[in-house]
Scaffold this active site. Structure first.
Site, short mmCIF file in Angstrom:
data_model
loop_
_atom_site.label_atom_id
_atom_site.label_comp_id
_atom_site.label_asym_id
_atom_site.label_seq_id
_atom_site.Cartn_x
_atom_site.Cartn_y
_atom_site.Cartn_z
N TYR A 102 0.83 -1.20 0.00
CA TYR A 102 0.00 0.00 0.00
C TYR A 102 0.87 1.26 0.00
CZ TYR A 102 -4.24 2.72 1.17
OH TYR A 102 -5.31 3.59 1.16
N SER A 103 1.78 1.32 -0.97
CA SER A 103 2.67 2.47 -1.13
C SER A 103 3.13 2.50 -2.58
CB SER A 103 3.86 2.39 -0.18
OG SER A 103 4.59 1.19 -0.39
N LEU A 115 14.57 -3.54 11.50
CA LEU A 115 13.31 -3.04 12.04
C LEU A 115 12.51 -2.40 10.92
CD1 LEU A 115 11.34 -2.19 14.31
CD2 LEU A 115 12.75 -0.13 14.61
N ILE A 137 9.42 -0.09 10.53
CA ILE A 137 8.49 0.78 11.25
C ILE A 137 7.29 1.07 10.35
CG2 ILE A 137 8.18 3.01 12.36
CD1 ILE A 137 11.15 3.12 12.91
N GLY A 138 6.11 0.65 10.79
CA GLY A 138 4.91 0.78 9.97
C GLY A 138 4.89 -0.30 8.91
N GLY A 142 2.84 -6.71 6.17
CA GLY A 142 4.02 -7.55 6.32
C GLY A 142 4.79 -7.90 5.07
N GLN A 194 -3.82 -5.13 10.49
CA GLN A 194 -2.59 -5.37 9.76
C GLN A 194 -1.67 -6.33 10.52
OE1 GLN A 194 -0.87 -1.48 8.95
NE2 GLN A 194 -1.78 -1.45 6.91
N CYS A 252 -5.76 11.83 -5.21
CA CYS A 252 -4.34 11.59 -4.98
C CYS A 252 -3.61 11.32 -6.29
CB CYS A 252 -4.15 10.44 -4.01
SG CYS A 252 -4.65 10.81 -2.31
#
Length: 428
Positions: A156-157, A192, A194-195, A199, A222, A379
């Site tokens: 989702y990016s 790590l 983050i966010g 997964g 999530q 967007c």
């Protein structure tokens, strides 16, 4: 239709906008310069005044409520063939973006913008606890909703399109390879995320690069999905997913990655974010942060987007970010700007959403469908015609933590491509 007609006559300099009022009257604006040709109908006379005073958020709300529809007076194509429905919305948002400077320069809009900027830090106050509420608003929606328009890996990016004809799945795979190359990974390292979303990136890094990954998210849904995926792939010995705020973590980590999360940090928390990233890294550690940004000076998030889609969200200018990397005394070892890649990604999502619109309406309702159409297309146009972009920033605690040239990035991304995949060029 005054005072809205006054605003529109000043606003439309390129292209043509035809407005059918609530009584069926026809009003034409612009036409002096070539550009998009758009038509819409207002079904409520109250919009004449309210859209003049507060076009954002009321334009989006009127579309959601069905009191503003695109196309001709009968709801179909306009007299000049203007599109109806979501296609008409896209044409209008394109018209808006090509004329946006004549809109934002209106004295009333300048005043509203200054007021919004003054409240920016208050609206983006995002302490532990409130941050989870903001995340839940968007990311704890039905998993099936996201499966209906995202790629199979639930990325989702922004994807990375190596060529015009590439599929969304391949472009998202490119993005993961691209980020992995920038992380300059070695087997056994602690990473790590983050966010971590659902997964996909964490699982990719663990599987393809033999690293141990901790993914954190504030979304209950999530986290649950990510844990299920790790178990299904047999990667629970190398990947763990935690429902936890990154500020509550202890390190150290050899690498940190964050994709699409920085937009939710809040400008008042940038110093805290980069200080924590530095504290979590080993002395030789490095990080890659991927975020939506803007190519203009600092501004504020639009009221409609803030209210309905991303409460507490904000896409920063790079000038706002560098201030805090410098305060944290982190080395900015690389910055890359992705320009049109997110416009292409959003267009793919919009097409898939439209193909599954009936099912989305069954899960939620028609108003929700119109809300998400407005969100996705708005967007898309911001990246295609407006000032939005994506930046990737590589950070390190030590200036010598990474190779001195960017060759390793090219080598890393293409060595991971496999025999069947095309080489991926650096996006910028």
């Amino acid at each position: 239709m005054f005072p809205l007609s006054h605003l529109l006559s000043r606003f439309v300099q390129e292209g043509t906008l035809t407005v059918y009022d609530a009584d069926g009257g026809k009003h034409v604006f612009g036409g002096k310069e070539p550009g998009p040709v758009v038509a819409f109908r207002l079904h409520d006379k109250k919009l004449y005044r309210s859209l003049f005073l507060k076009p954002d958020p009321l334009l989006g709300e009127a579309y959601m409520d069905g009191t503003l529809t695109f196309g001709g007076p009968d709801g179909g194509p306009g007299e000049n063939g203007e599109a109806a429905g979501a296609d008409g919305l896209r044409d209008f948002l394109q018209l808006f973006n090509v004329n946006r400077f004549s809109f934002v320069d209106h004295p009333l809009q300048k005043t509203l913008k200054r007021f919004s900027k003054a409240l920016k830090k208050v609206r983006q106050y995002n302490p532990v606890g409130k941050a989870q509420q903001n995340v839940a608003h968007h990311y704890d929606l039905s998993r099936e909703l996201y499966e209906l328009f995202l790629d199979k890996d639930l990325q989702y990016s922004c994807a990375l399109f190596a060529d015009e004809g590439q599929s969304l799945e391949d472009a998202q795979r490119n993005k993961k390879r691209h980020i992995a190359a920038k992380l300059h990974l070695a087997p056994g390292q602690r990473v790590l995320d983050i966010g971590c979303g659902w997964g996909g990136l964490a699982l990719y890094l663990a599987k393809e690069h033999d690293v141990r990954v901790t993914g954190v998210t504030l979304s209950v849904e999530q986290c649950r999905v990510a844990q299920e995926r790790a178990e299904k792939l047999g990667l629970t010995d190398r990947v763990e997913f935690l429902l936890k705020d990154y500020r509550d973590l202890d390190g150290p980590f050899d690498r940190i990655v964050s994709v699409g999360m920085f937009e939710h940090v809040g400008v008042g928390h940038y110093e805290e974010f980069f200080a924590k990233v530095k504290a979590l890294l080993t002395p030789e550690g490095a990080a890659v942060v991927h975020s939506i940004g803007r190519c203009t000076p600092p501004s504020s998030t639009g009221p409609w987007l803030r209210k309905y889609i991303f409460p507490g969200g904000y896409s920063p200018s790079l000038s706002e970010v560098f201030t805090h990397t410098e305060q944290a005394r982190l080395w900015v070892t690389d910055v890359e700007v992705l320009r049109l890649h997110y416009a292409k990604t959003l267009r793919e999502w919009t097409v898939r959403f439209a193909e599954n619109r009936e099912r989305v309406a069954e899960i939620y309702d028609e108003r929700f469908c119109r809300m998400w159409e407005f969100y996705l297309i708005c967007c898309e146009m911001a990246f295609a015609e407006g000032n939005a972009m994506v930046w990737q920033m590589q950070l390190a605690r030590d200036r010598a933590a990474l190779p001195l040239t960017r060759d390793y990035m090219y080598e890393g991304v293409n060595s991971a491509a496999g025999d069947a995949a095309e080489p991926v060029r650096m996006a910028a």
